[in-house]
Scaffold this motif. Sequence first.
Motif, PDB file in Angstrom:
ATOM      1  N   VAL A  60      43.900  82.189  68.730  1.00  0.00           N
ATOM      2  CA  VAL A  60      45.211  82.234  69.411  1.00  0.00           C
ATOM      3  C   VAL A  60      44.734  83.553  70.307  1.00  0.00           C
ATOM      4  CG1 VAL A  60      47.451  83.612  69.075  1.00  0.00           C
ATOM      5  CG2 VAL A  60      45.853  81.738  67.798  1.00  0.00           C
ATOM      6  N   PHE A  61      43.703  84.674  70.124  1.00  0.00           N
ATOM      7  CA  PHE A  61      43.809  85.610  71.090  1.00  0.00           C
ATOM      8  C   PHE A  61      42.345  85.265  72.465  1.00  0.00           C
ATOM      9  CE2 PHE A  61      44.682  88.156  67.269  1.00  0.00           C
ATOM     10  CZ  PHE A  61      45.918  88.875  67.695  1.00  0.00           C
ATOM     11  N   SER A 109      37.820  80.588  63.925  1.00  0.00           N
ATOM     12  CA  SER A 109      38.662  81.411  62.972  1.00  0.00           C
ATOM     13  C   SER A 109      40.302  81.485  64.181  1.00  0.00           C
ATOM     14  CB  SER A 109      38.146  82.821  63.574  1.00  0.00           C
ATOM     15  OG  SER A 109      39.477  83.850  63.817  1.00  0.00           O
ATOM     16  N   LYS A 110      40.734  81.086  63.219  1.00  0.00           N
ATOM     17  CA  LYS A 110      42.576  80.577  64.158  1.00  0.00           C
ATOM     18  C   LYS A 110      42.828  81.914  64.740  1.00  0.00           C
ATOM     19  CE  LYS A 110      47.614  79.160  62.687  1.00  0.00           C
ATOM     20  NZ  LYS A 110      47.935  78.954  62.191  1.00  0.00           N
ATOM     21  N   ASP A 111      43.109  82.609  64.128  1.00  0.00           N
ATOM     22  CA  ASP A 111      43.339  83.609  64.747  1.00  0.00           C
ATOM     23  C   ASP A 111      42.569  85.031  65.884  1.00  0.00           C
ATOM     24  OD1 ASP A 111      45.054  84.900  62.568  1.00  0.00           O
ATOM     25  OD2 ASP A 111      44.055  85.637  61.755  1.00  0.00           O
TER      26      ASP A 111
END
Length: 351
Positions: free
Chosen positions: A221-222, A216-218
Amino acid sequence: MTSLTAAQPAAAERTYANHGRPAWRRLLFTREMAIIFLLVVVLVVASAIVPKFATPVTMGYLLFDITPLLFIALAMAPVMITGDIDLSVGSMVGLSSVTVGLCSQAGLGIPVAALVALLVGALGGLVNGLLITRIGLPALAVTIGTLALYRGIAVGLLGTTAITTFDKWWTTLVKSKIGTTGVPTVMILFVVLLAAFAIMLHFTPFGRGVFAIGLSKDAAVFSGVNAERTRLILFVLSGLMAALAGIYYALYYTSARGDNATGMELQVIAAVVLGGVSVFGGRGALHGVIAGVVLIGVLSKALQLVNITSDVVSIITGVLLVLSVIAGSVMNWVQSRRVRPAPASTPAKTS
């Protein structure tokens, strides 16, 4: 007045198992181990059908043939684990081999020519990475475009001619073997690169970020992963490894042509997916990828020795690729069915 204090029993420390399955099951029941097992079976069958297949000479030529695939697969695996893809690697092999040929023809030594070719590969990977990470274009569309671009530049530089004159010392070195083992000397370089990529991918925070981006890219990032920088670095590494394969290609075959390694990108992707890397990203291991490359090479060499055409080899490789994708989807479905949500607890009735 005396106060009685009830001794509170020490709370028992609750422990949990580190994994839901025993270590031997986590090690053996994987797609990577399945590919390794299939590779062993194919080797045994090929040795039984073709007696001269298991000789050091044949194994040596097999390793020589798959060396470019091994180099490119090392960098292609992490690229695909992030969910991206690089279809320009085959044309970069051709462009870097042309670069080596032109530099050699101009009187530059092979070390300088190789350095220039590596810079060309890094620049090509950087172009791919910038278009994908900074502008936000899809990796598939970008690398299809640069596949045609790099191939066009390579063919435009040489046309239909080929450069076949190289420093004999270097061509002899590339074709040399380790003693009487039949193992190419270039395998030493590959083992060093394999160790470096394995440590990077499986034992560093950077590698954990690669898997996190694929899942999961998001979420990555988080979690603090610099997803765009990570993907950019991986595309530069992909260009570098394709250029290294091009240098090897030119010296081993003593031929620098613009159409060198045409279609090699499909072989690499097939081997990587066959080796257990998910086409959706998020999972994969280098030992499975290497086994996938060797399996394709073994099948190709064994079938050639029994006079089977390359078209049949391509058909078999395609069938294996489709089956590996189907098997991965089936395994994911089975695992999702085995995970059952815990039953909701009902409050006790009070009278």
